[in-house]
Design a protein around this motif. Structure first.
Motif, PDB file in Angstrom:
ATOM      1  N   ALA A 187      -1.448   8.457  -2.920  1.00  0.00           N
ATOM      2  CA  ALA A 187      -0.846   9.771  -3.169  1.00  0.00           C
ATOM      3  C   ALA A 187       0.628   9.664  -3.514  1.00  0.00           C
ATOM      4  N   HIS A 188       1.313   8.678  -2.957  1.00  0.00           N
ATOM      5  CA  HIS A 188       2.755   8.539  -3.188  1.00  0.00           C
ATOM      6  C   HIS A 188       3.016   7.588  -4.357  1.00  0.00           C
ATOM      7  N   PRO A 189       3.925   7.925  -5.255  1.00  0.00           N
ATOM      8  CA  PRO A 189       4.224   7.033  -6.383  1.00  0.00           C
ATOM      9  C   PRO A 189       4.648   5.638  -5.962  1.00  0.00           C
ATOM     10  N   TYR A 190       5.295   5.506  -4.804  1.00  0.00           N
ATOM     11  CA  TYR A 190       5.700   4.177  -4.336  1.00  0.00           C
ATOM     12  C   TYR A 190       4.472   3.344  -3.969  1.00  0.00           C
ATOM     13  N   ALA A 191       3.517   3.959  -3.269  1.00  0.00           N
ATOM     14  CA  ALA A 191       2.288   3.242  -2.924  1.00  0.00           C
ATOM     15  C   ALA A 191       1.551   2.826  -4.188  1.00  0.00           C
ATOM     16  N   GLU A 192       1.509   3.707  -5.173  1.00  0.00           N
ATOM     17  CA  GLU A 192       0.874   3.381  -6.446  1.00  0.00           C
ATOM     18  C   GLU A 192       1.557   2.186  -7.105  1.00  0.00           C
ATOM     19  N   ALA A 193       2.902   2.173  -7.082  1.00  0.00           N
ATOM     20  CA  ALA A 193       3.654   1.088  -7.707  1.00  0.00           C
ATOM     21  C   ALA A 193       3.420  -0.233  -6.980  1.00  0.00           C
ATOM     22  N   LEU A 194       3.333  -0.194  -5.657  1.00  0.00           N
ATOM     23  CA  LEU A 194       3.059  -1.413  -4.898  1.00  0.00           C
ATOM     24  C   LEU A 194       1.685  -1.972  -5.258  1.00  0.00           C
ATOM     25  N   LEU A 195       0.696  -1.096  -5.322  1.00  0.00           N
ATOM     26  CA  LEU A 195      -0.654  -1.540  -5.646  1.00  0.00           C
ATOM     27  C   LEU A 195      -0.732  -2.101  -7.060  1.00  0.00           C
ATOM     28  N   ALA A 196       0.025  -1.516  -7.980  1.00  0.00           N
ATOM     29  CA  ALA A 196       0.007  -1.983  -9.369  1.00  0.00           C
ATOM     30  C   ALA A 196       0.641  -3.356  -9.525  1.00  0.00           C
ATOM     31  N   VAL A 204       1.187  -9.869 -17.660  1.00  0.00           N
ATOM     32  CA  VAL A 204       2.503  -9.654 -17.052  1.00  0.00           C
ATOM     33  C   VAL A 204       2.357  -8.686 -15.878  1.00  0.00           C
ATOM     34  N   LEU A 205       2.855  -9.094 -14.707  1.00  0.00           N
ATOM     35  CA  LEU A 205       2.773  -8.238 -13.532  1.00  0.00           C
ATOM     36  C   LEU A 205       3.711  -7.046 -13.686  1.00  0.00           C
ATOM     37  N   ILE A 218      -7.789 -10.770  -9.931  1.00  0.00           N
ATOM     38  CA  ILE A 218      -8.590 -11.846 -10.509  1.00  0.00           C
ATOM     39  C   ILE A 218      -9.159 -11.428 -11.864  1.00  0.00           C
ATOM     40  N   ALA A 219      -9.452 -10.135 -11.984  1.00  0.00           N
ATOM     41  CA  ALA A 219     -10.053  -9.643 -13.232  1.00  0.00           C
ATOM     42  C   ALA A 219      -9.045  -9.559 -14.380  1.00  0.00           C
ATOM     43  N   ASP A 220      -7.749  -9.703 -14.079  1.00  0.00           N
ATOM     44  CA  ASP A 220      -6.744  -9.619 -15.139  1.00  0.00           C
ATOM     45  C   ASP A 220      -6.888 -10.790 -16.117  1.00  0.00           C
ATOM     46  N   ALA A 221      -6.582 -10.534 -17.374  1.00  0.00           N
ATOM     47  CA  ALA A 221      -6.624 -11.589 -18.376  1.00  0.00           C
ATOM     48  C   ALA A 221      -5.529 -12.620 -18.099  1.00  0.00           C
TER      49      ALA A 221
END
Length: 345
Positions: free
Chosen positions: A252-261, A273-274, A266-269
């Motif tokens: 719900a919080h943009p900071y939590a979203e940014a941390l998760l992003a 770039v992180l 493993i599924a990333d190509a």
């Protein structure tokens, strides 16, 4: 073994304020939480968000003095930690609450043998004689999967690897069968394979003992799948808290979203770039007005810079049967509401 569903920890409006030559720093600013027997709470956030200070304040290791002010309430097993005299508070350390610190090398006395570290607490808190304490210490080392525990009892910390030292620290923390274990970045400076072993060991021991656990980490991957609930901290405050699965699935919080992003998947190509969080954490000696995350937030508006948001129930259509299961966030424009408006539109 702790009673099922026993309320082990209650924290209400906790503040830890340091007075420094450069000004006043609110390291913990109005945090509240609770924890029951057998539950694991993850506390996550960037370095400097107040996680470790919160853990030490809950433990009672930070007390009021000329340069530190602690207010609010911390109750462990029904005991008001900060209302107790220091000598009485020390009696809680071991039987009621224990802590696993970040760096096992600095947590252990380099001139004391491994066995002495563990038997000291057993004799002090449980009143065991030298022989019984020695046998109990060997058994504890065996429980944390240290090979040849009798031989390790005679060794010094520098003779063990980092992973082995951390296992010794865990054995020390569990020696008196505490109701609450606080693990503060327990895998710092360990390689990835050993990190997983230590985290799995903590989870297994907590389950066997029905022990309440607080896992403090900057690594969201460490708390995913190993905690029941999570509290996201920023600038000394809790900005979001709920069931771990709920926060990871729909922050719900943009900071939590940014941390998760920012977590590599493993599924990333290959060579993906992180995503980094732009800007820097707030200066706690001179925090910004309003929401402390506003200078870094992609959704920030004028209200965010002027008014500090308070924790409230997020309008995600989900309500918990207990307060511990509620989805709370401190945001004027939470992602859950933005998504709902977009879906309705």
């Amino acid at each position: 073994m702790n009673d099922t569903n026993e309320l082990v920890l209650e924290v209400a409006d906790l503040h830890t304020v340091f007075t420094t030559p450069r000004g006043v720093m609110r390291a913990v600013d109005g945090v509240s939480m609770s924890l029951r027997a057998g539950e694991t709470l993850g506390i996550v956030g960037e370095s400097g968000s107040g996680k470790s200070v919160l853990g030490r304040t809950v433990m009672g290791l930070i007390a009021d003095n000329a340069t530190t002010a602690v207010s609010g309430s911390v109750r462990i097993g029904g005991h008001d930690v900060h209302a107790m005299k220091p000598k009485d508070r020390r009696k809680l350390w071991g039987p009621e609450v224990a802590m696993v610190f970040q760096d096992p090398m600095t947590s252990l006395n380099p001139v004391k043998r491994v066995g002495a570290h563990i038997t000291e607490a057993l004799r002090l808190h449980l009143g065991l004689n030298r022989k019984d304490a020695h046998e109990r210490a060997i058994d504890l080392l065996r429980q944390v999967f240290i090979p040849e525990p009798a031989r390790r009892m005679k060794q010094y910390p520098h003779e063990l690897s980092g992973g082995m030292r951390q296992r010794v620290v865990i054995a020390m923390a569990l020696a008196c069968d505490p109701k609450l274990l606080i693990a503060d970045e327990p895998t710092t400076a360990l390689d990835v394979t050993v990190q997983k072993q230590i985290l799995d060991l903590l989870a297994s021991l907590a389950s066997q003992r029905n022990m309440a656990t607080i896992l403090i980490s900057h690594d969201l991957g460490a708390v995913e799948g190993r905690t029941d609930r999570v509290a996201v901290m920023y600038g000394g405050r809790t900005v979001e808290t709920s069931l771990t699965s709920r926060v990871f699935a729909r922050p719900a919080h943009p900071y939590a979203e940014a941390l998760l992003a920012s977590i590599p998947r493993i599924a990333d190509a290959p060579h993906t770039v992180l995503r980094a969080i732009e800007g820097a954490p707030p200066n706690m000696l001179a925090p910004p007005g309003g929401c402390s995350f506003a200078p870094r937030c992609r959704l920030a508006q004028d209200r965010c810079r002027e008014e500090q948001p308070q924790l409230r129930e997020m309008s995600d259509g989900v309500r918990g049967l207990h307060a511990e299961a509620s989805h709370l966030g401190a945001c004027h424009f939470p992602l859950t509401e933005v998504t709902e408006r977009q879906e309705v539109g």
